[in-house]
Design an enzyme around this catalytic site. Structure first.
Site, short mmCIF file in Angstrom:
data_model
loop_
_atom_site.label_atom_id
_atom_site.label_comp_id
_atom_site.label_asym_id
_atom_site.label_seq_id
_atom_site.Cartn_x
_atom_site.Cartn_y
_atom_site.Cartn_z
CG ASN A 1 7.04 -24.37 1.21
OD1 ASN A 1 6.70 -23.07 1.61
ND2 ASN A 1 6.81 -24.71 0.04
CG ASP B 1 1.90 -13.04 -3.49
OD1 ASP B 1 2.30 -13.78 -3.11
OD2 ASP B 1 1.01 -12.10 -3.25
CD GLU C 1 6.14 -22.44 -3.13
OE1 GLU C 1 4.80 -22.18 -3.25
OE2 GLU C 1 6.50 -23.16 -2.18
CG HIS D 1 6.10 -20.27 0.32
ND1 HIS D 1 4.95 -21.33 0.18
CD2 HIS D 1 4.94 -19.06 0.50
CE1 HIS D 1 3.75 -20.83 0.32
NE2 HIS D 1 3.67 -19.53 0.51
C1 GLP Z 1 0.70 -17.44 0.23
C2 GLP Z 1 1.09 -16.16 -0.06
C3 GLP Z 1 2.07 -15.54 0.95
C4 GLP Z 1 1.35 -15.92 2.48
C5 GLP Z 1 1.35 -17.55 2.56
C6 GLP Z 1 0.97 -17.68 4.02
O1 GLP Z 1 1.71 -18.24 -0.22
N1 GLP Z 1 1.57 -15.89 -1.38
O2 GLP Z 1 2.42 -14.24 0.80
O3 GLP Z 1 2.47 -15.27 3.52
O4 GLP Z 1 0.39 -17.91 1.70
O5 GLP Z 1 -0.62 -17.43 3.98
P1 GLP Z 1 -1.47 -17.41 5.52
O6 GLP Z 1 -1.14 -16.22 6.04
O7 GLP Z 1 -2.71 -17.48 5.01
O8 GLP Z 1 -0.76 -18.53 6.21
#
Ligand code: GLP
Length: 239
Positions: free
Chosen positions: A135, A67, A142, A137
């Protein structure tokens, strides 16, 4: 799903990083899919260290990321491209021409088609690294009423904006992002999933033990043939 539980993030980084490095050594021109966020950082650190020691080379590896924000310059300090550059790309011998990234500043439909074609032209993603949001995702998919397909432009949720706004001190936090869809993620031949911390325990439980539903996007991974799950004890605490 092959679920592996570890005591520390560093142990996870070494185990997941070794899986990536062993695969690259077995297929030097492979295609890898990367994720951003705090969770993958120990894995990227391990990979960079192994490359620095001469135990693996990424010179023929091709990469894709899940992303990228819209309406944010690629070189902005908070872009996902710059996150990857700082945490991995600048520390290994990847060739710039082998790094592909979703462009959040162009026509979404055309970019979605370009990205899907680029992935297909390179033979598909061999291993996709995934994290998870609280959540459930994955990437920026989402909770929704149906599973998404190929990459698309999504309006970020208020909770995602709130969680990330603290990092934007010079420009407004983007409201939209381009994300690989569930369909494009599920085409990866193998998935390495990582989650750490108690805040992810419910999402991890729902992903592994819950109903397969777009209300928990990560639950779709139950339908993938080759998923290795790396958890610390806190993230695994509800299993
Ligand atoms: C964002 C990213 C995801 C990632 C998520 C969790 O939403 N788009 O790809 O997995 O955050 O991030 P973290 O690893 O900092 O908890």
């Amino acid at each position: 799903m092959d679920v592996r539980i570890f005591k520390t993030e560093e142990e996870i980084g070494a185990a997941a990083g070794k899986m990536f490095c062993d695969f690259v050594n077995s297929k030097p021109d492979c295609v890898l899919g990367f994720a951003t966020g705090a969770t993958p950082v120990p894995t990227y650190s391990y990979m960079a260290d192994q490359c620095d020691k001469g135990n693996v080379t990424f010179k023929d590896v091709k990469t894709f990321n899940l992303d990228e924000y819209c309406d944010l310059p690629k070189e902005h300090k908070n872009s996902f491209y710059m996150f990857m550059y700082d945490n991995l790309f600048s520390k290994v011998d990847l060739k710039p021409e082998n790094i592909d990234f979703l462009d959040g500043n162009t026509d979404p439909e055309a970019e979605s088609a370009r990205y899907a074609a680029s992935i297909e032209a390179k033979g598909g993603i061999d291993i996709q690294l995934l994290g998870i949001g609280r959540n459930g995702h994955i990437a920026f998919n989402e909770p929704a009423d149906e599973f998404s397909g190929e990459a698309y432009k999504i309006k970020l949720t208020d909770s995602t904006i709130e969680a990330n706004s603290i990092y934007f001190d010079d420009i407004a936090m983007p409201r939209y992002a381009m994300t690989m869809g569930i369909g494009s993620i599920m085409k990866a031949k193998k998935i390495i999933f990582i989650a750490t911390g108690a805040s992810k325990a419910q999402a991890v439980h729902d992903m592994i033990k819950g109903e397969v539903t777009p209300k928990c996007p990560a639950s779709i991974l139950q339908n993938h043939a080759d998923v290795t799950v790396f958890l610390d004890e806190a993230a695994a605490s509800m299993l």
